[in-house]
Motif scaffolding. Sequence first.
Motif, PDB file in Angstrom:
ATOM      1  N   GLU A 159       7.821  31.705 -23.020  1.00  0.00           N
ATOM      2  CA  GLU A 159       7.442  31.561 -24.420  1.00  0.00           C
ATOM      3  C   GLU A 159       6.880  32.892 -24.927  1.00  0.00           C
ATOM      4  OE1 GLU A 159       7.001  28.799 -27.809  1.00  0.00           O
ATOM      5  OE2 GLU A 159       8.120  28.789 -25.924  1.00  0.00           O
ATOM      6  N   LEU A 160       7.324  33.299 -26.106  1.00  0.00           N
ATOM      7  CA  LEU A 160       6.861  34.547 -26.695  1.00  0.00           C
ATOM      8  C   LEU A 160       5.519  34.338 -27.381  1.00  0.00           C
ATOM      9  CD1 LEU A 160       7.374  37.505 -27.583  1.00  0.00           C
ATOM     10  CD2 LEU A 160       8.541  36.596 -29.593  1.00  0.00           C
ATOM     11  N   ASP A 161       4.559  35.210 -27.087  1.00  0.00           N
ATOM     12  CA  ASP A 161       3.277  35.200 -27.781  1.00  0.00           C
ATOM     13  C   ASP A 161       3.462  35.974 -29.087  1.00  0.00           C
ATOM     14  OD1 ASP A 161       0.693  35.462 -28.707  1.00  0.00           O
ATOM     15  OD2 ASP A 161      -0.175  35.816 -26.730  1.00  0.00           O
ATOM     16  N   VAL A 162       3.857  35.260 -30.140  1.00  0.00           N
ATOM     17  CA  VAL A 162       4.222  35.908 -31.400  1.00  0.00           C
ATOM     18  C   VAL A 162       3.025  36.611 -32.023  1.00  0.00           C
ATOM     19  CG1 VAL A 162       5.173  35.566 -33.701  1.00  0.00           C
ATOM     20  CG2 VAL A 162       6.070  34.257 -31.779  1.00  0.00           C
ATOM     21  N   LYS A 163       1.831  36.004 -31.922  1.00  0.00           N
ATOM     22  CA  LYS A 163       0.648  36.635 -32.503  1.00  0.00           C
ATOM     23  C   LYS A 163       0.355  37.966 -31.822  1.00  0.00           C
ATOM     24  CE  LYS A 163      -1.647  32.443 -34.161  1.00  0.00           C
ATOM     25  NZ  LYS A 163      -2.868  31.594 -34.089  1.00  0.00           N
ATOM     26  N   ALA A 164       0.492  37.999 -30.484  1.00  0.00           N
ATOM     27  CA  ALA A 164       0.257  39.249 -29.760  1.00  0.00           C
ATOM     28  C   ALA A 164       1.298  40.287 -30.138  1.00  0.00           C
ATOM     29  CB  ALA A 164       0.268  39.002 -28.259  1.00  0.00           C
ATOM     30  N   LEU A 165       2.560  39.847 -30.292  1.00  0.00           N
ATOM     31  CA  LEU A 165       3.608  40.780 -30.681  1.00  0.00           C
ATOM     32  C   LEU A 165       3.362  41.305 -32.093  1.00  0.00           C
ATOM     33  CD1 LEU A 165       6.239  42.184 -29.942  1.00  0.00           C
ATOM     34  CD2 LEU A 165       7.476  40.175 -30.786  1.00  0.00           C
TER      35      LEU A 165
END
Length: 396
Positions: free
Chosen positions: A41-47
């Motif tokens: 799962e991609l950590d969108v907030k971190a990205l």
Amino acid sequence: MKLLAALVAGLFATSAVSASTKNDNEIQLTRRNMFIKADDELDVKALSRYFNNMNRKYKHMMRNYHKNTGKQHPLLRFLSDLLDDDKEKRGVTNLPLNDISNEQLWAGEVSFGGQSFLIDFDTGSADVIVNPDAYDPHKSKSSKSSGQSFETSYGDGTTAKGTIYTDDFKIGPISGKNVAVGRSTQTFIEKEGGNQGIAGMSFASLSAFHGDFKPFFYSLMDQKQVSHGVFQFTLKKGEGSTLTLGAVDTSKYSGDPAWSNVDSDQGFWATGASVNGVKINAIVDTGSTILTGPMDQVRQVFSKIDGLKTFTQQGQLFATYDCNTTPDITVNIAGKDFKFSKEQTGYGKQGGRCVLTICGQDQLPMNAWIVGDSFFLGASVIFDMEQKRLGFAPQK
């Protein structure tokens, strides 16, 4: 994830490229996984935070360019980015590289004054800057303090500031004298994987160091420690990634490279390109993760790809797609088409769908796309400082 890379120095000819396939000296590089979780799962907030911080890096590069040349950068998008804002300051050898941060930074071992450490290679910045515990000038007999200070920012949101030194430099069997290194007064880069700094490989007009303190590759060229002013990145998932210094390794690609001239006075490795027919300015940056560009251009690209669903996060535009499909993405650069493979199109998942490796941003400080690892995974890229050009060829 660890990747093997070779760093080769020597053997290059203008009209013919010499291959070097023997790896005499290898360096393992490591990489931090900041954005992809264990379940893919991609950590969108971190990205999103990463992209905001990457913008800070480019703002600093624009300011460095203005200080060094007295001119506004021709790609500058927002004039306000030239203003200081305290709230935003923050021979032949083969060397293996390790992958740090899930295709975000590429690192190898160097030494200053006999002190060895891993350092990330970044074509989007110009200087060698290290953590304070990586390099102690008092332990080196060849160290000299310039008495001058520096300050700059990087894509992970960190700020480095400290004092500029010169010292004996070594990378594999290649040695240089009086090579500039900035020793930060505080730890500015996380040491997971052992990496302790940044080695910039852009042109000198982006340097945060002023005066006669040249980037490390310039010093190696001036001192004739590499045969030619050229280096080559061939980045892969798994093993086999390579960085070649002073030579071009023809075994890494198929066919002949397509060449595109660059304006070295602009500092960046920048060239014209297109994504699915949308014309762009492309900054080729090993220190970036995916492709990110101005919002309006990215929307045009998304409109040409079937099956996308878009969402926004902190002023950035993302797209997802069915992981059982491979979105149609083609980057044309130097007149050659590079069609993305399945592994190049996706970067983690969101809600059971794959996240596309292209992102739009409102706050990019320049009228250009940052072209990062998702492009590099399909191409071997040659950076030719002598002839001021970029070469691109499909990886074998």
